[in-house]
Structure formats: structure tokens, C-alpha cells
Design an enzyme around this catalytic site. Structure first.
Site, PDB file in Angstrom:
ATOM      1  N   ARG A 288     -79.687 -45.288  46.819  1.00 40.71           N
ATOM      2  CA  ARG A 288     -78.998 -44.077  46.352  1.00 40.71           C
ATOM      3  C   ARG A 288     -78.051 -44.411  45.208  1.00 40.71           C
ATOM      4  O   ARG A 288     -76.995 -45.009  45.414  1.00 40.71           O
ATOM      5  CB  ARG A 288     -78.226 -43.408  47.492  1.00 40.71           C
TER       6      ARG A 288
ATOM      7  N   ASP B 161     -66.555 -41.539  54.761  1.00 39.17           N
ATOM      8  CA  ASP B 161     -66.907 -41.991  53.424  1.00 39.17           C
ATOM      9  C   ASP B 161     -66.312 -41.013  52.430  1.00 39.17           C
ATOM     10  O   ASP B 161     -65.488 -40.164  52.800  1.00 39.17           O
ATOM     11  CB  ASP B 161     -68.419 -42.170  53.259  1.00 39.17           C
TER      12      ASP B 161
END
Length: 556
Positions: free
Chosen positions: A184, A472
Site C-alpha cells: 500500500r 494508526d
């Protein structure tokens, strides 16, 4: 005799032209030359020369769309692309080699230790995350690429630091079958300021984090991955429109031609994690159809996108405590139902999101609760038709897999489950009424989590266990954006306390007073960043943008 003067010229003034170039402005450490090779720099230069201006156009589109929503123009299904949605014939490319069974995917950053743990985890897929689970320090960006390069070639090992009791622990990849890697890259909005792009006119701009992450990984590993029976696969983050998807598709097509691999070798899974993208799922799949494997329900950024876009639209769009915004509330239910239906209609995989609960090996009660929550979450996803799901911790893989095994059995997916009974309207996607209060604990938790996460992020950690939840950048965005919205919409807590900047300042002081401080901690800087993104009059689109430029850019 006088000399006649020359007539005034009307021709264009000549400007100095030069070839486009990428220059490295970050420090070069051990082995960085294996990633920042002349060939890699040349490829990054070509990517920026061809696509950087279109990237800026797409970012301008985002700002315009956000302004329109903020001024009362709700997103809707587009009239100009109705023919794409109504055409029942087209399909996406689907799974590439190694992506046929995606029932459990583990996510995590790309440092050597976490890379090895992910490859040994037993998951079917590893989301190698250079985005929300990685603090984008120069060290993390380049050394993450080194980890991936070494892992793909079977050369990765890591030794932890020595302690008073002995030498550091050694980590090696021991699994007979390792997960398929899906990398990603950072979203279109993020720059990479340790690389500069110089265009033909000599203008200098920071490189695109997306093109840097994608380009370095692809150039170094595409042919090796193909030789290993897999392929260059990517998760695409933060997309807001089919035009952004088209930009990625053109990047993929050019890159395949550049290295001489067949068109369609790349496979992308797109995270539907912004509100505008939820209204263009068909169109996004269509633009990426030659390269697309599926969509993912990126739940945390999706909640953040709802708050960001509707932050000034009044009390009707104010969400309660973050813990109350579950996957079963109306707007989240509508979004995931539509995603599964859209994917399966087009032959694409639907991948579920990540439950934030994680086990604690030192606390059996916390672990039991995490297993219970994750099991319920994955049972719902499998029952709704998802083909796979995410976990953030290896211990959760058996729990998640058991729920998908119960539905899939020996089948690799359930794409044949079409969900014709699902009908989702624009109003349902925007039905954010939950009917729960904002509590004093909810405000305090948001302040505490955001500051503690930012403190770790500033030290180079992108995924952090806080209060037995995996945090996150996306979950930190929810926390700070809720605080901003609650203040600016004059909300009160359940007990009637006004949520004001002064009230939040008191909570910031409490968090700092209760923090375990040490030499070199970044709590003061974290509190400063939090004030900028949660307490100022202006609302920064992403908390990472200003903090990155201020704190994470190294001088060569």
C-alpha cells in the site's frame, strides 16, 4: 549617419528548458543506494513527468468537492456515469496469481521485524503498509523498501537489540507458505520531501509519496514477484473519485510497458474509505477494470471522511463517541452492503476492514474480549458476503479464519453471491443519526489517544497499541476531527458540560501530566500538533501533512 534601431520584437522570450529530473535531498545511509539506483531515479522521473500535473488536478478536485459538500451540496450518484452503472456486462480482471484466496489478510508496517512476523503469520495476504501504519520518516520509506526487496528474494533477516541478559533475538522467515504481498503506497495527497521533482521549466516541487512508494517497489520487484508465481499487487488508498482511479490505471499501464510485462499484470485493490468514493464504486472499478482485483471497506478513514466533509453542516451530522460508531450503525451498514453488491456484480473481491481490538498476551481478560469482538465482526462480514477480511495481529488470524471458513468452506471466495436484494440510496449512505450522546469519557479518550498516537508517530511508529486497540493515522484522524467538530458545533457532554477549546486544553494538560515521560519523548510536540489540528479555527484536511513537513523531513 545614424544606425537605425531594430524594431521591437514580439516573439516569445526564450526560457531555459531542461530535462525533467528527480534529485535526492534526504541523507543517504547504508544500502540506500540499492533502492535509489540510477534506474529507479529515472523511472521516478518519468512517472512524475507524465503524471504529477494530473495528480495536482485531482487534488484540486478534492478541495472543490469538499467545499461543495460543506456548502450544502450532498454527494450523489453521478448522472454522467449512469451508463457505466447500468451496463451489466463489464467485469474487472479479478484475482491475479496468489490472490485467489484472501480470506484473512494481515496488515502492518514494513520494518524488518514486522515484515518477518507478517510473512510467518499464516495469513493468506500481507498488506505491506507504507501508508497509515507507517510514519513516513525517510528511514521508514527507504528501509521499508529494503525490507520488501530482501523478503521477496528470500534474503531478509533481523536481529533485535542486545540486552543485559544476552544477545538480541533473531528473526527469520520460516513459513513454508508465505502470504501474497499487496503493498500500500501513500495516498495522492502526501508528498515525499526527501526527493524533489524538477520539471522542464526548472520548477521544483516535492515528489509524490504515492509515485515514490509505488515506483520504487514496482521497479525493483515486479519481475521477481512474477518469477515467484505472484505479481506486483497494490492497495490504493484515499481515492475520492473515478478520475483518481483512472490516473492510477494510467500509471499502471505505463509502468507495465516501461518494464516490458503484459498489460494487466498489476492488480489493485481499492480502499473505499472516503465518502465521495462510496458514490462511485462502479465507476472506480470500471476505470481500473484491466488491473482491478477488488475493493476494501476501509472503515476508519471512511468515518473520518464523513466527519471531515460534514464538520460544519450542523448538529444533524455530529457523531457521538468514537466507540459508538460501529459497523452496524445505519450509514456504515449501507456502505458495506453496497460495496459487497457492487464488487460481486463486477467479478471483484470484497474485502472487509480491520477491527481495532487486539489481544494482550499478559492479560487473559483483554485477550478474551478481543477474540469475542473480532469473532463477531468477522462473522458479520462473512455472512454479508465479504470474500476476506483484515486483522492487525497474528493471534487473531485463527479467529478470523474460522468465521470465513464456516461460510466459504473449500471455496476461495463467494463472488457468486450477488446480493440482488440490496438497495442502497444516497439518503441511506448519509444517514449518520445514531442517537447516542457524547460523553466526557469519549472526549477525554479522543484527546488521550490522539496525543499518544502522535507522540509515537513522531518517533517513527505508525501502528501503535493503545488501551488494547490498534491505532494508526486513520483512527487518530477520527479522534482529532471529532474534537474539532464538537467544539465548532457547540456540543455538550452527556452531563451538560460545554465542549470548548478551554475544556479540551484542560484535558491536554491532564494527558501530559499522566504520561510516562522519558528523555527524548515527543509528548510536547504531539500536544502542539494536536492543538493545530483540533483546536484551530481552520480544519487541516489531514493531520499528517503539517506534522510531516514540520517534524519528519531530514536534511541531507
Amino acid at each position: 549617419m545614424t544606425t537605425p534601431t531594430a524594431p521591437p520584437t514580439t516573439a516569445p522570450i526564450q526560457t531555459t528548458q531542461q530535462g525533467p529530473a528527480i534529485t535526492v535531498t534526504g541523507p543517504l545511509r547504508d544500502r540506500y543506494d540499492e533502492i535509489l539506483t540510477p534506474e529507479a531515479i529515472a523511472f521516478l522521473t518519468e512517472l512524475h513527468h507524465r503524471f504529477a500535473s494530473r495528480r495536482h488536478d485531482r487534488l484540486a478536485d478534492r478541495m472543490r468537492r469538499r467545499f461543495e459538500i460543506g456548502n450544502g451540496h450532498d454527494p450523489r450518484f453521478r448522472d454522467d456515469t449512469a451508463h457505466i452503472r447500468e451496463d451489466a456486462e463489464w467485469r474487472v480482471a479479478g484475482a491475479g496469481p496468489g490472490l485467489e484466496d484472501r480470506r484473512v489478510e494481515i496488515t502492518g508496517p514494513t520494518d524488518p521485524k514486522m515484515t518477518i512476523n507478517a510473512l510467518n503469520s499464516g495469513a493468506r495476504v500481507w498488506l505491506a503498509d507504507q501508508e497509515d501504519a507507517t510514519s513516513p520518516t525517510w528511514k521508514n520509506v527507504i528501509e521499508g523498501q529494503l525490507s520488501l526487496r530482501d523478503a521477496i528474494r528470500g534474503e531478509l533477516s533481523f536481529t533485535g537489540p542486545s540486552t543485559a541478559s544476552g544477545p538480541g533475538k533473531e528473526y527469520r522467515v520460516t513459513a513454508e507458505r508465505t502470504p501474497t504481498i499487496v503493498m500500500r503506497p501513500r495516498g495522492w495527497h502526501l508528498p515525499e520531501k526527501h526527493l524533489q521533482f524538477i520539471d522542464r521549466a526548472g520548477r521544483r516541487t516535492a515528489a509524490s509519496g504515492s509515485l515514490v512508494d509505488f515506483g520504487l517497489y514496482f521497479l525493483h520487484n515486479a519481475t521477481e514477484l512474477i518469477a515467484n508465481g505472484r505479481g506486483p499487487y497494490f492497495y490504493i488508498a484515499k481515492i475520492e473519485s473515478s478520475e483518481e482511479a483512472k490516473l492510477w490505471d494510467d500509471v499502471f499501464s505505463f509502468s507495465e510497458e516501461y518494464v516490458g510485462i503484459p498489460h494487466g499484470t498489476i492488480r489493485a485493490t481499492v480502499l473505499i474509505e472516503t465518502l465521495p468514493a462510496a458514490f462511485e464504486m462502479d465507476e472506480i472499478l470500471f476505470e481500473l477494470r484491466d488491473h482491478c482485483a477488488g475493493l476494501n471497506a476501509g472503515r476508519w478513514d471512511y468515518i473520518f471522511s464523513i466527519i471531515k466533509n460534514y464538520r460544519g453542516r450542523g448538529a444533524r451530522f455530529v457523531l457521538p463517541d468514537r466507540s459508538e460508531v460501529t459497523m452496524t450503525v445505519p450509514f456504515m451498514r449501507a456502505y458495506t452492503e453496497l460495496l459487497v453488491q457492487t464488487c460481486h456484480k463486477r467479478g471483484a473481491y470484497a474485502i472487509g476492514g480491520m477491527s481495532a481490538f487486539i489481544p494482550n498476551r499478559r492479560d487473559p481478560e483483554v485477550t478474551a474480549r478481543a477474540f469475542e469482538k473480532v469473532s463477531a465482526d468477522k462473522k458479520r462480514e462473512a455472512g454479508d458476503g465479504f470474500d476476506g477480511t483484515w486483522v492487525a495481529h497474528p493471534d487473531l488470524i485463527p479467529t478470523a479464519q474460522a468465521e470465513f471458513d464456516a461460510v466459504l468452506g473449500e471455496r476461495p471466495n463467494q463472488v457468486d453471491r450477488q446480493r440482488p436484494e440490496v438497495t442502497v440510496s444516497a439518503a441511506q449512505l448519509l444517514d449518520v443519526h445514531i442517537g447516542r450522546p457524547i460523553t466526557a469519557r469519549g472526549v477525554r479518550d479522543n484527546v488521550s489517544v490522539a496525543i499518544r498516537y502522535l507522540e509515537a508517530w513522531l518517533r517513527g511508529l505508525g501502528a501503535v497499541a493503545i488501551d488494547n486497540l490498534m491505532e494508526d493515522a486513520a483512527t487518530a484522524e477520527i479522534s482529532r476531527s471529532q474534537v474539532w467538530q464538537w467544539i465548532h458545533q457547540d456540543r455538550t457532554t452527556e452531563d451538560g458540560t460545554p465542549i470548548t477549546a478551554e475544556y479540551v486544553e484542560g484535558l491536554i494538560r491532564d494527558v501530559l501530566a499522566q504520561a510516562t515521560r522519558s528523555a527524548g519523548d515527543r509528548f510536547d510536540d504531539a500536544a502542539s500538533v494536536f492543538r493545530e489540528v483540533a483546536l484551530q479555527e481552520e480544519f487541516p484536511a489531514f493531520l499528517t501533512l503539517g506534522a510531516y513537513s514540520r517534524f519528519l523531513v531530514d536534511e541531507a
